[in-house]
Design a protein around this motif. Structure first.
Motif, PDB file in Angstrom:
ATOM      1  N   VAL A   1     -26.982  -1.455  55.612  1.00 48.47           N
ATOM      2  CA  VAL A   1     -27.759  -2.442  54.858  1.00 48.47           C
ATOM      3  C   VAL A   1     -28.553  -3.284  55.849  1.00 48.47           C
TER       4      VAL A   1
ATOM      5  N   LEU B   1     -23.874 -10.437  50.907  1.00 52.01           N
ATOM      6  CA  LEU B   1     -23.418  -9.049  50.947  1.00 52.01           C
ATOM      7  C   LEU B   1     -21.910  -8.973  50.761  1.00 52.01           C
TER       8      LEU B   1
ATOM      9  N   THR C   1     -21.031  -9.667  47.181  1.00 48.80           N
ATOM     10  CA  THR C   1     -21.382  -8.542  46.309  1.00 48.80           C
ATOM     11  C   THR C   1     -20.366  -7.409  46.449  1.00 48.80           C
TER      12      THR C   1
ATOM     13  N   LEU D   1     -25.671  -1.980  45.267  1.00 56.74           N
ATOM     14  CA  LEU D   1     -26.225  -2.895  46.268  1.00 56.74           C
ATOM     15  C   LEU D   1     -27.744  -2.982  46.132  1.00 56.74           C
TER      16      LEU D   1
END
Length: 75
Positions: free
Chosen positions: A4, A16, A19, A58
């Motif tokens: 990512v 992140l 999530t 994501l």
């Protein structure tokens, strides 16, 4: 493994992590490294055979999920 690309902002790293915490997947490791002049690359290892679904979720949350080849250096 999921790669990512994040803005160089610790709040993006926290977003992140949040999530990932909301997903039903075990995170085995998370490594964050500098990527370019103003970004981070986060390398996430997850304990699932359905990595594609994690990547899709994501992306739906607005993350730039790359492929491993995006991180190769051109020669």
């Amino acid at each position: 493994r999921i790669e990512v690309v994040l803005r160089r902002d610790v709040k993006e790293v926290a977003r992140l992590v949040g999530t990932l915490a909301d997903q039903d997947v075990e995170v085995r490791s998370l490594v964050v490294a500098l990527h370019g002049a103003d970004g981070y690359a986060a390398f996430v290892r997850v304990a699932t055979i359905d990595v594609a679904s994690v990547r899709d979720r994501l992306r739906r949350k607005g993350f730039a999920v790359g492929e491993l080849s995006d991180f190769y250096e051109a020669r």
